[in-house]
Design an enzyme around this catalytic site. Structure first.
Site, short mmCIF file in Angstrom:
data_model
loop_
_atom_site.label_atom_id
_atom_site.label_comp_id
_atom_site.label_asym_id
_atom_site.label_seq_id
_atom_site.Cartn_x
_atom_site.Cartn_y
_atom_site.Cartn_z
N GLY A 128 0.92 -1.00 -0.18
CA GLY A 128 0.20 -0.25 0.46
C GLY A 128 0.34 1.44 -0.02
O GLY A 128 1.75 0.74 0.45
N HIS B 46 -10.84 14.13 -17.90
CA HIS B 46 -10.35 14.39 -18.96
C HIS B 46 -9.14 15.36 -19.45
O HIS B 46 -8.50 16.22 -18.20
CB HIS B 46 -11.08 14.94 -20.65
CG HIS B 46 -11.59 16.62 -20.10
ND1 HIS B 46 -11.18 17.50 -20.54
CD2 HIS B 46 -12.75 16.93 -18.97
CE1 HIS B 46 -11.33 18.29 -19.77
NE2 HIS B 46 -12.60 18.49 -19.41
N HIS C 201 -0.82 7.68 -5.38
CA HIS C 201 -1.94 7.43 -5.16
C HIS C 201 -2.74 8.34 -4.65
O HIS C 201 -3.05 9.46 -4.41
CB HIS C 201 -1.43 6.87 -2.74
CG HIS C 201 -2.73 5.73 -2.64
ND1 HIS C 201 -2.53 6.20 -1.38
CD2 HIS C 201 -4.17 5.44 -3.06
CE1 HIS C 201 -3.26 5.19 -1.05
NE2 HIS C 201 -4.56 4.77 -2.42
#
Length: 218
Positions: free
Chosen positions: A71, A141, A150
């Protein structure tokens, strides 16, 4: 994804979430590499456990793909270190995209990127190597997300956002369009980002208070 067996590094919750995605896609997982399995549940049942990172070297880099199940949290560099170590040794990392994610055919997804359940990556977006787009995050976009970032669960980026390398954007954060977030920055839980953020910053609170990392006492 290249059709090779997979070796997952890490035995915690993130590794387990990746394993479940891959098992549902009928991918072959030949092992998990971790000192111990700490994930709740039995997703790793029947998968061979290797206890040491050096056990990865038993596998030819041409025969397996690695999955970085470490993680990503602020000030924790293990995920990036694992990625860099084994890339230098000739191993490749699998790109993982959950079936429930919506990823535009006109986006660019880098090596080792992980797009978790219910995420959206829209057209023109680019996500660089070893970045996690975590559960229910949304990238609109023409955003550019750097390497080793992250985006934690529920974070939202409007269009044309630039996120430089090694940025952590915490759960429930929102970033308006045409914003740049400088490298090595941390965006706190629920922050609303309405202006560009310099490199090496900590941003916290709904009204986005900006603090330099060098003055952080934690």
């Amino acid at each position: 994804m290249k059709n090779k067996p997979l070796l997952i590094i890490g035995g915690g919750g993130h590794a387990a979430a990746l394993a479940e995605i891959l098992l549902k896609q009928n991918k072959k997982i030949v092992g998990v590499v971790a000192p111990e399995l700490i994930a709740v549940g039995n997703v790793f049942d029947g998968i061979e456990l290797f206890h040491n990172d050096d056990d990865i070297l038993k596998f030819n880099p041409q025969d397996v793909l690695l999955v970085n199940g470490i993680g990503s949290m602020p000030f924790k560099l293990l995920r990036e270190a694992i990625y860099n170590r084994f890339k230098k040794l000739g191993y490749e990392f699998a790109t993982v995209i959950a079936d429930s994610a919506i990823v535009s055919d006109y986006s660019v997804i880098g090596c080792g990127v992980q797009v978790m359940n219910n995420c959206v990556v829209n057209c023109g977006a680019a996500v660089r190597d070893n970045t996690i787009i975590n559960t229910s995050s949304s990238i609109d976009h023409d955003c550019i997300i750097g390497a080793h970032c992250h985006l934690a669960p529920g974070s939202t980026l409007s269009g044309q956002v630039v996120v430089e390398n090694n940025v952590h954007i915490a759960t429930g954060s929102n970033v308006i369009n045409n914003i740049t977030i400088g490298r090595n920055s941390i965006i706190g839980v629920g922050a609303n980002i309405t202006k560009s953020i310099p490199a090496n910053s900590i941003v916290y609170g709904a009204r986005a208070i900006v603090k330099g990392l060098e003055s952080n006492d934690s």
